[in-house]
Write a protein that holds these residues in place. Structure first.
Motif, PDB file in Angstrom:
ATOM      1  N   ALA A 233     -11.355  17.291 -30.106  1.00 28.21           N
ATOM      2  CA  ALA A 233     -10.536  16.304 -30.831  1.00 28.21           C
ATOM      3  C   ALA A 233     -11.373  15.082 -31.200  1.00 28.21           C
ATOM      4  O   ALA A 233     -11.247  14.531 -32.307  1.00 28.21           O
ATOM      5  CB  ALA A 233      -9.337  15.898 -29.974  1.00 28.21           C
ATOM      6  N   GLU A 234     -12.239  14.661 -30.293  1.00 27.22           N
ATOM      7  CA  GLU A 234     -13.087  13.492 -30.584  1.00 27.22           C
ATOM      8  C   GLU A 234     -14.076  13.807 -31.711  1.00 27.22           C
ATOM      9  O   GLU A 234     -14.326  12.970 -32.581  1.00 27.22           O
ATOM     10  CB  GLU A 234     -13.831  13.048 -29.319  1.00 27.22           C
ATOM     11  CG  GLU A 234     -12.916  12.352 -28.326  1.00 27.22           C
ATOM     12  CD  GLU A 234     -13.552  12.115 -26.947  1.00 27.22           C
ATOM     13  OE1 GLU A 234     -12.916  11.421 -26.132  1.00 27.22           O
ATOM     14  OE2 GLU A 234     -14.657  12.639 -26.682  1.00 27.22           O
ATOM     15  N   MET A 235     -14.628  15.036 -31.697  1.00 23.39           N
ATOM     16  CA  MET A 235     -15.571  15.386 -32.767  1.00 23.39           C
ATOM     17  C   MET A 235     -14.852  15.438 -34.115  1.00 23.39           C
ATOM     18  O   MET A 235     -15.389  14.978 -35.130  1.00 23.39           O
ATOM     19  CB  MET A 235     -16.271  16.707 -32.452  1.00 23.39           C
ATOM     20  CG  MET A 235     -17.324  16.553 -31.365  1.00 23.39           C
ATOM     21  SD  MET A 235     -18.379  18.005 -31.165  1.00 23.39           S
ATOM     22  CE  MET A 235     -17.290  19.100 -30.277  1.00 23.39           C
ATOM     23  N   ALA A 236     -13.639  15.988 -34.117  1.00 19.84           N
ATOM     24  CA  ALA A 236     -12.884  16.061 -35.375  1.00 19.84           C
ATOM     25  C   ALA A 236     -12.573  14.648 -35.872  1.00 19.84           C
ATOM     26  O   ALA A 236     -12.662  14.374 -37.086  1.00 19.84           O
ATOM     27  CB  ALA A 236     -11.600  16.861 -35.168  1.00 19.84           C
ATOM     28  N   ALA A 237     -12.226  13.735 -34.961  1.00 17.45           N
ATOM     29  CA  ALA A 237     -11.926  12.357 -35.370  1.00 17.45           C
ATOM     30  C   ALA A 237     -13.184  11.692 -35.941  1.00 17.45           C
ATOM     31  O   ALA A 237     -13.120  10.975 -36.960  1.00 17.45           O
ATOM     32  CB  ALA A 237     -11.388  11.564 -34.169  1.00 17.45           C
ATOM     33  N   THR A 238     -14.318  11.933 -35.320  1.00 17.67           N
ATOM     34  CA  THR A 238     -15.576  11.360 -35.833  1.00 17.67           C
ATOM     35  C   THR A 238     -15.889  11.937 -37.205  1.00 17.67           C
ATOM     36  O   THR A 238     -16.301  11.219 -38.125  1.00 17.67           O
ATOM     37  CB  THR A 238     -16.731  11.655 -34.844  1.00 17.67           C
ATOM     38  OG1 THR A 238     -16.391  11.114 -33.581  1.00 17.67           O
ATOM     39  CG2 THR A 238     -18.036  11.040 -35.321  1.00 17.67           C
ATOM     40  N   MET A 239     -15.668  13.260 -37.353  1.00 19.19           N
ATOM     41  CA  MET A 239     -15.926  13.890 -38.660  1.00 19.19           C
ATOM     42  C   MET A 239     -15.027  13.283 -39.733  1.00 19.19           C
ATOM     43  O   MET A 239     -15.467  12.996 -40.851  1.00 19.19           O
ATOM     44  CB  MET A 239     -15.693  15.396 -38.572  1.00 19.19           C
ATOM     45  CG  MET A 239     -16.796  16.115 -37.813  1.00 19.19           C
ATOM     46  SD  MET A 239     -16.397  17.885 -37.642  1.00 19.19           S
ATOM     47  CE  MET A 239     -17.923  18.506 -36.938  1.00 19.19           C
ATOM     48  N   THR A 240     -13.759  13.065 -39.385  1.00 16.50           N
ATOM     49  CA  THR A 240     -12.816  12.483 -40.346  1.00 16.50           C
ATOM     50  C   THR A 240     -13.334  11.125 -40.832  1.00 16.50           C
ATOM     51  O   THR A 240     -13.365  10.843 -42.030  1.00 16.50           O
ATOM     52  CB  THR A 240     -11.428  12.314 -39.686  1.00 16.50           C
ATOM     53  OG1 THR A 240     -10.970  13.609 -39.306  1.00 16.50           O
ATOM     54  CG2 THR A 240     -10.428  11.665 -40.622  1.00 16.50           C
ATOM     55  N   ARG A 241     -13.788  10.335 -39.887  1.00 12.41           N
ATOM     56  CA  ARG A 241     -14.256   8.975 -40.221  1.00 12.41           C
ATOM     57  C   ARG A 241     -15.570   9.022 -41.007  1.00 12.41           C
ATOM     58  O   ARG A 241     -15.691   8.397 -42.057  1.00 12.41           O
ATOM     59  CB  ARG A 241     -14.435   8.189 -38.909  1.00 12.41           C
ATOM     60  CG  ARG A 241     -14.799   6.736 -39.086  1.00 12.41           C
ATOM     61  CD  ARG A 241     -14.656   5.952 -37.797  1.00 12.41           C
ATOM     62  NE  ARG A 241     -15.235   6.617 -36.641  1.00 12.41           N
ATOM     63  CZ  ARG A 241     -16.535   6.734 -36.406  1.00 12.41           C
ATOM     64  NH1 ARG A 241     -17.398   6.210 -37.247  1.00 12.41           N
ATOM     65  NH2 ARG A 241     -16.973   7.336 -35.318  1.00 12.41           N
ATOM     66  N   VAL A 242     -16.529   9.827 -40.515  1.00 11.69           N
ATOM     67  CA  VAL A 242     -17.874   9.785 -41.106  1.00 11.69           C
ATOM     68  C   VAL A 242     -17.942  10.585 -42.407  1.00 11.69           C
ATOM     69  O   VAL A 242     -18.616  10.180 -43.354  1.00 11.69           O
ATOM     70  CB  VAL A 242     -18.917  10.286 -40.077  1.00 11.69           C
ATOM     71  CG1 VAL A 242     -20.297  10.388 -40.704  1.00 11.69           C
ATOM     72  CG2 VAL A 242     -18.942   9.372 -38.861  1.00 11.69           C
ATOM     73  N   LEU A 243     -17.234  11.713 -42.466  1.00 10.23           N
ATOM     74  CA  LEU A 243     -17.298  12.550 -43.671  1.00 10.23           C
ATOM     75  C   LEU A 243     -16.332  12.051 -44.749  1.00 10.23           C
ATOM     76  O   LEU A 243     -16.391  12.476 -45.908  1.00 10.23           O
ATOM     77  CB  LEU A 243     -16.979  14.018 -43.345  1.00 10.23           C
ATOM     78  CG  LEU A 243     -17.893  14.688 -42.299  1.00 10.23           C
ATOM     79  CD1 LEU A 243     -17.431  16.123 -42.034  1.00 10.23           C
ATOM     80  CD2 LEU A 243     -19.347  14.697 -42.759  1.00 10.23           C
ATOM     81  N   GLY A 244     -15.399  11.205 -44.351  1.00  5.37           N
ATOM     82  CA  GLY A 244     -14.438  10.679 -45.319  1.00  5.37           C
ATOM     83  C   GLY A 244     -13.432  11.723 -45.775  1.00  5.37           C
ATOM     84  O   GLY A 244     -12.842  11.586 -46.853  1.00  5.37           O
TER      85      GLY A 244
END
Ligand SMILES: NC(=O)c1ccc[n+]([C@@H]2O[C@H](COP(=O)([O-])OP(=O)(O)OC[C@H]3O[C@@H](n4cnc5c(N)ncnc54)[C@H](OP(=O)(O)O)[C@@H]3O)[C@@H](O)[C@H]2O)c1
Length: 315
Positions: A233-244
């Motif tokens: 879940a944390e990786m997906a949240a980071t991806m959402t933020r960084v990948l836009g």
């Protein structure tokens, strides 16, 4: 004073390449990389030579060439190449040769890139996960862990470097987020809420160099490295933020993952199940603070993703 030569196996690859670059970019110049490759004229080999590394042609399946690569060296980085052949037996045989030749060359320090033998916690056939290839839970882990004993039996001064999941798998290994039926990107992993120790592959080589530089203090020890231990879940949240782009975590059961059918899906399904079921032990065997001391440039997941976001294939 003469530079200490470190023979690097897998030098044109992810882990070994990181080590060669770490050695050659160290301003102290205390060590010299000797990079083993089967194709000394390849672009990757030429790029290593351009750093000042000695590039030497050889094959770990050819004992004569491996002996030549170890000759006169202070140390060696030993690694096997499971995903090239899917054979734990081949890994076992290659490590037996590496350990024997490291001993006869009188190497002072071997760093062996290893992983856990999961059979120590999960007896084969316990019913927890399918038995693979007749006697393994996680073939690409188990044969590496079993191979630790080869260096011990030969009396080679060895550091057992317990590596972690490469975040680069999101670029090269088809593990990145994929568009679901609803059109939203999903990061699919059978990890539930458990933490997944991960690392930039390049940082494994840099940590290995930290071990060589530290000298003998890590000989005989298992050194577990990771750049971070985020949950899915944390990786997906980071991806959402960084990948836009919205990325949802899609936790699946290990049996679902094993059934995905790509080559090695069963091995990886068992691997993730082991990491999930033994989260405390698996995370506990890896030390973030030590990894950072060995490699002050160590990246966490956010940093790695920000630097590599253009390289993540998005459907
Ligand atoms: N993916 C992950 O998350 C992960 C995590 C932890 C550990 N691992 C383990 O990492 C290992 C692979 O390391 P890597 O990712 O650094 O490899 P890699 O990037 O695939 O590169 C391996 C290099 O080894 C060389 N090589 C292959 N077979 C050889 C042989 N017979 N003799 C000499 N050199 C040979 C190849 O170079 P040339 O063609 O130039 O000879 C290749 O560039 C696997 O055993 C895997 O289980 C993977």
């Amino acid at each position: 004073m003469a530079k200490k030569i470190i023979t690097v196996l897998g030098a044109t690859g992810a882990q070994g390449g990181g080590l060669v670059r770490a050695i050659q970019s160290d301003p102290s110049g205390a060590f010299q990389a000797r990079a083993l490759t089967r194709h000394a004229d390849s672009d990757k080999a030429r790029a290593l030579a351009a750093t000042g590394a000695e590039v030497i042609q050889g094959d770990v399946d050819d004992a004569t060439s491996l002996a030549r690569a170890f000759d006169g060296a202070h140390g060696a980085f030993c690694i096997t190449f499971y995903w090239d052949h899917f054979s734990p037996e081949k890994e076992l045989a290659q490590v037996a040769t590496m350990a024997r030749l490291a001993k006869s060359a009188g190497l002072r320090h071997v760093v062996w890139s290893t992983l856990e033998d999961t059979r120590r916690r999960v007896p084969v056939g316990s019913g927890r996960m399918p038995v693979l290839m007749g006697k393994y839970n996680v073939p690409h882990f188990d044969a590496k862990g079993e191979s630790d004993g080869q260096f011990v039996a030969q009396g080679v001064p060895t550091t057992f470097l317990l590596t972690s999941f490469y975040w680069d798998n999101f670029i090269h290994f088809g593990m990145g987020p994929k568009k679901g039926p609803d059109g939203v990107l999903a990061l699919t992993l059978p990890m539930g809420d458990a933490r997944l120790p991960g690392i930039a592959a390049e940082d494994i080589g840099r940590c290995a160099y930290g071990v060589f530089k530290a000298g003998e203090i890590y000989v005989g020890q298992h050194v577990g490295i990771a750049g971070g231990m985020p949950t899915g879940a944390e990786m997906a949240a980071t991806m959402t933020r960084v990948l836009g782009r919205e990325v949802r975590y899609n936790p699946v059961a290990p049996e679902v993952y094993r059934g995905f059918g790509f080559p090695g899906a069963d091995d990886l399904g068992n691997m993730f199940q082991y990491k999930h079921d033994f989260e405390r032990e698996f995370c506990g065997a890896r030390d973030l603070a030590l990894s950072k001391r060995l490699n002050p440039e160590l990246q966490d997941f956010d940093t790695w993703l920000a630097r590599n976001k253009e390289r993540i294939p998005l459907d």
